[in-house]
Structure formats: C-alpha cells, structure tokens
Design a protein around this motif. Structure first.
Motif, PDB file in Angstrom:
ATOM      1  N   SER A 202       5.816   3.621   7.259  1.00  0.00           N
ATOM      2  CA  SER A 202       5.810   4.577   6.142  1.00  0.00           C
ATOM      3  C   SER A 202       7.174   5.264   6.019  1.00  0.00           C
ATOM      4  O   SER A 202       7.953   5.315   6.969  1.00  0.00           O
ATOM      5  N   GLN A 203       7.427   5.806   4.818  1.00  0.00           N
ATOM      6  CA  GLN A 203       8.767   6.304   4.532  1.00  0.00           C
ATOM      7  C   GLN A 203       8.782   7.677   3.876  1.00  0.00           C
ATOM      8  O   GLN A 203       9.843   8.258   3.680  1.00  0.00           O
ATOM      9  N   SER A 204       7.608   8.207   3.543  1.00  0.00           N
ATOM     10  CA  SER A 204       7.575   9.394   2.697  1.00  0.00           C
ATOM     11  C   SER A 204       6.932  10.587   3.400  1.00  0.00           C
ATOM     12  O   SER A 204       5.830  10.482   3.937  1.00  0.00           O
ATOM     13  N   ASP A 205       7.624  11.716   3.363  1.00  0.00           N
ATOM     14  CA  ASP A 205       7.042  12.949   3.898  1.00  0.00           C
ATOM     15  C   ASP A 205       5.821  13.370   3.080  1.00  0.00           C
ATOM     16  O   ASP A 205       4.890  13.985   3.615  1.00  0.00           O
ATOM     17  N   ALA A 206       5.829  13.044   1.786  1.00  0.00           N
ATOM     18  CA  ALA A 206       4.666  13.374   0.959  1.00  0.00           C
ATOM     19  C   ALA A 206       3.429  12.632   1.447  1.00  0.00           C
ATOM     20  O   ALA A 206       2.317  13.183   1.450  1.00  0.00           O
ATOM     21  N   GLU A 207       3.584  11.375   1.883  1.00  0.00           N
ATOM     22  CA  GLU A 207       2.461  10.634   2.465  1.00  0.00           C
ATOM     23  C   GLU A 207       1.998  11.315   3.754  1.00  0.00           C
ATOM     24  O   GLU A 207       0.795  11.432   4.011  1.00  0.00           O
ATOM     25  N   ALA A 208       2.950  11.753   4.566  1.00  0.00           N
ATOM     26  CA  ALA A 208       2.599  12.410   5.827  1.00  0.00           C
ATOM     27  C   ALA A 208       1.751  13.648   5.573  1.00  0.00           C
ATOM     28  O   ALA A 208       0.780  13.912   6.301  1.00  0.00           O
ATOM     29  N   ARG A 209       2.088  14.410   4.541  1.00  0.00           N
ATOM     30  CA  ARG A 209       1.354  15.647   4.275  1.00  0.00           C
ATOM     31  C   ARG A 209      -0.093  15.381   3.874  1.00  0.00           C
ATOM     32  O   ARG A 209      -0.960  16.234   4.082  1.00  0.00           O
ATOM     33  N   THR A 210      -0.383  14.225   3.297  1.00  0.00           N
ATOM     34  CA  THR A 210      -1.780  13.915   2.982  1.00  0.00           C
ATOM     35  C   THR A 210      -2.606  13.730   4.245  1.00  0.00           C
ATOM     36  O   THR A 210      -3.842  13.776   4.197  1.00  0.00           O
TER      37      THR A 210
ATOM     38  N   ASP B  89       0.837  -1.195   0.000  1.00  0.00           N
ATOM     39  CA  ASP B  89       0.000   0.000   0.000  1.00  0.00           C
ATOM     40  C   ASP B  89       0.870   1.243   0.000  1.00  0.00           C
ATOM     41  O   ASP B  89       2.022   1.238   0.451  1.00  0.00           O
ATOM     42  N   THR B  90       0.334   2.313  -0.540  1.00  0.00           N
ATOM     43  CA  THR B  90       0.909   3.644  -0.421  1.00  0.00           C
ATOM     44  C   THR B  90      -0.249   4.625  -0.353  1.00  0.00           C
ATOM     45  O   THR B  90      -1.335   4.349  -0.878  1.00  0.00           O
ATOM     46  N   HIS B  91      -0.055   5.758   0.298  1.00  0.00           N
ATOM     47  CA  HIS B  91      -1.095   6.766   0.384  1.00  0.00           C
ATOM     48  C   HIS B  91      -0.930   7.826  -0.695  1.00  0.00           C
ATOM     49  O   HIS B  91      -1.620   8.851  -0.667  1.00  0.00           O
ATOM     50  N   LEU B  92      -0.036   7.590  -1.647  1.00  0.00           N
ATOM     51  CA  LEU B  92       0.208   8.533  -2.729  1.00  0.00           C
ATOM     52  C   LEU B  92      -0.346   8.003  -4.044  1.00  0.00           C
ATOM     53  O   LEU B  92      -0.370   6.801  -4.281  1.00  0.00           O
ATOM     54  N   THR B  93      -0.765   8.917  -4.909  1.00  0.00           N
ATOM     55  CA  THR B  93      -1.218   8.525  -6.241  1.00  0.00           C
ATOM     56  C   THR B  93      -0.023   8.106  -7.095  1.00  0.00           C
ATOM     57  O   THR B  93      -0.029   7.049  -7.717  1.00  0.00           O
TER      58      THR B  93
END
Length: 432
Positions: A117-125, A46-50
């Motif tokens: 999780s590993q991505s700051d971009a995911e955190a911002r969502t 899974d990822t929370h990014l498009t």
C-alpha cells in the motif's frame, strides 16, 4: 482488469454506463473472454479508498477482489484468478485461510498479488494515522509472506486420513504447525483450510525499489515488472533473476511480466487516432495534475512546448518508485535530452508510464515477441485501453498472431494456475 479499461478516460466513452459498475457479470465477461484466449490468469487490482486520485478516474474495481474472484471461480474452468492483498492492513492468518479457501473452491486456480500500500488515506481507514516508512512496510511484508507460505503448507491434503475402521479422520502427525514470533506477527497454530490440488496459491508481487525487488526475488513466483522501453525492461528482468539466484532459487522460479497497455485497430493510423481521441477526453489541467502526482512536482504552470523538468534521483523520491522509474525513462529522448511536456503527456496518457503498444494486431504481436526474444519478459500483464472491446480484440486478433509465431499455447495443458505459470512447489510443500 479494470472496469472500463486501463486508459483513465475509458469510462467517458458513449458506450459505458454506471450500471456496469454494480454488475459482477461484467467482470465475468472479461474473465470468460480471457479464458477463451487461453490466458494464464485474470488479475484484480485493489484500493481501500472510494476515490483514489480524483473524481475523473474510475476505480480499479468496484468489488473486494477475493469475493469477486470467488464468483468468477464458479463460472470459469481453467483460467487463474489473482487478487490483490495488502500486507500493511491484513493479518497473515486471516489472509492465509481466505486465499486457501479460494484456492480450494477454484480447484487450484488462486493467486495473490501481495502489496504494501502507498496511501496514508488508506491507512486511516484502518485506524492507522499514517503508513510506516518504506523500509518498515517492506520488513512487515517480508515477514507476512514468510508466515503466509508456512501457513499454507501447514495443512497438507494427506492430513485428511478418513480411516473409517479406526475412527480416525485426521492424521495429526501430518500437520506442520507454525510457531512464529517475529517483529510484526505472533502466529501459533495450523491453517484450517487444507491444500488445494496445486498445493498453495501462486504468490505474485510488484516491486521497483531494492526492497521490493528483494521481496519478489525471495518469495514471489511471478512479478509484475516495470519497463517503458525494452532496454529498461531487460535490465529489470536480469536484476530480478539475479536476485532470485542470490536467494538460492533458480532463474525460472520467478516469472517476470511487464505491463503492456494496448490500443488495437485495423490500421496504424486508426490506432493512433483512437488513442488521441481517448487522450483528448481529459482536460489539459487535469493531465498536468496527474503528471505532477507521478513525479512529485507542481506542473500546473507548464506549457505543452516546455521541456520536461529534470527529475531528481530515485532515492530522493518519496512516492511509488516503480512508476517514478518509468517517468525518468520517458522524460528523456533517445539522445538523452528532455522531451517536451506535450510529448511526455502523450507517452503516459494510456498506461501511466507502462509500455504502450499502439497498432494493428500484427504489429502489436511483433512488438510483444520482440520484447520476449530480447530477454525482457517471460510474458505480459495485458491491460486493454478499453473494455470489453480491447480485450476481445486482443483475444480474437492478437492471440492468433502469437500462435502463428509459435510463442503462445494452443490449448491449456494444466488445470491450475501454478501449472499455467510452469511453477513448481518446493519439495517440502508438495501436496500429497
């Protein structure tokens, strides 16, 4: 289980279509094939990014994992169903009840891969400017896992008494309420979803750093291991088992499953040609960009004949450590010298550093058995390079070879994922 296959160029084959990305029955077909092959479970990343790493990379999943697994549960009978969930973004109570519900409706076939999780971009969502540091993320994940397990145990099946003569539906004394006040979470109460036939979902983890290994060794019942070579995988296997023992567990209380990417054909030459063709679908600049992301360096000026740059120690690398460990191994030859950039790209093209097995059904089976008998694996997380044909080849051609070698089941002997993995619940958690 990726939509088009584990090879990053798998979606570029002529046979793939965009409509497949919107069709849950595509994933159902994968799951039913795996069930026909008597697999323990299917696993959804899974990822929370498009868009995670670039416009040329297909996503790991087009659906939220637990929702899709609920759909698969209704159309399968025995195979386990493992979804990914981030301890960095979820609340343990909501996670506990969602997973317990999947476990109950699948009659004990649910598992969860707990990640940080590993991505700051995911955190911002999620309204978080950036992820916490590595130590904080794993501290939160450890507390999350502890609360999750206690919540799953808080509502045993015996609490449903249904005494019609006395007019008593619940045995209130059977509940085990949670009263937790920790650094990250304050949770008071009882899960409102009762235990499934297997007691609680199977907890899975993947970790390469010391904190990640400790988290798995303390809480997990299965771990997606790392290892590009049988030697690295055996070192990892031994370390995880030793850490489990240090936490008061038995070595067999955690199942170690290295990832393996397969490219299968009737002949060795055909299998190698198939992989080379898939590799060729991605332009060299993009391959170098991907390599640079894995090792934290700008690789855009490198030529295929250049030697790989020396990689800094693991403790100096800020990115995902599991993959970086594999990059360190693959960047050197058996004699310790740096391989060429071209060789490195060939080694990581299909699996991003995971053990890549290219060959005939017989040679693939031989290699898996070699790892198993060398003490490097209890089983494998199989990632077919292309789907659906890759997993169909594995089920129809490799599984019979493994059965012939006496290392693979000939029928399911359990109805739950915990039974498939031969994992027991602690005595205090056993459903009644």
């Amino acid at each position: 289980m990726r939509l088009y296959g584990h090879h990053p160029s798998a979606w570029q084959r002529p046979s793939t279509t965009a409509d497949q990305a919107f069709d849950p029955d595509v994933f159902l077909g994968f799951a039913q094939t795996c069930e026909r092959g008597l697999f323990d479970a299917v696993f959804l990343a899974d990822t929370h990014l498009t868009v995670y790493s670039g416009a040329d990379v297909s996503p790991a999943s087009m659906f939220e994992p637990l929702t899709l697994l609920s759909y698969l549960a209704a159309r399968t009978e025995r195979i386990g169903l493992i979804g990914t969930l981030s301890a960095s973004f979820h609340d343990p109570y909501n996670a506990a009840r969602s997973l317990a519900s999947l476990d109950l409706l699948s009659r004990g076939r649910a598992g969860v891969n707990l990640v940080t999780s590993q991505s700051d971009a995911e955190a911002r969502t999620h309204g978080i400017p950036a992820l916490p540091g590595h130590d904080e993320r794993y501290g939160r994940a450890a507390e999350f896992a502890d609360v999750l397990l206690r919540l799953w145990d808080s509502y045993p099946r015996s609490a449903v008494r249904m005494d019609k003569d006395q007019g008593q539906f619940f045995d209130l004394d059977a509940f085990r309420p949670v009263d937790h006040d920790g650094e990250w979470f304050r949770v008071e109460g009882t899960n409102n979803i009762p235990q499934s036939p297997q007691g609680r979902p199977l907890l899975v983890q993947a970790g390469a750093s010391s904190q990640g290994r400790d988290l798995a060794a303390r809480y997990a019942e299965a771990i997606y291991g790392i290892g590009s070579t049988v030697e690295d995988a055996r070192e990892y296997y031994d370390d995880i088992k030793a850490r489990a023992v240090a936490f008061g567990r038995r070595p067999e209380d955690i199942t170690v499953l290295p990832g393996v990417v397969t490219v299968i054909a009737d002949t060795e030459a055909e299998a190698r040609d198939r992989k080379r063709w898939l590799d060729s679908l991605k332009a060299l600049p993009r391959q170098l960009e991907v390599l640079g992301g894995y090792i934290g360096m700008d690789c855009s000026a490198l030529a295929l004949d250049d030697p790989m740059p020396e990689l800094p120690p693991l403790e100096d690398f800020a990115g995902p450590q599991g993959r970086y460990v594999m990059m360190q191994t693959l960047s050197k030859d058996d004699d310790g010298r740096q391989v060429s950039v071209g060789t490195m790209l060939e080694r990581i093209s299909a699996g991003g550093g995971h053990f890549t097995c290219v060959g005939t059904p017989s040679t693939v089976a031989d290699e898996l058995v070699r790892w198993f008998r060398a003490g490097a694996a209890d089983g494998f997380n199989v990632n077919a390079s292309t789907l659906p044909e890759g997993i169909e080849q594995f089920v129809d051609l490799v599984v019979p070879e493994l059965k012939d070698r006496g290392v693979f089941r000939t029928a399911y002997d359990s109805t739950t994922i915990r039974g498939h993995f031969a994992q027991r619940l602690p005595a205090a958690s056993v459903a009644s």
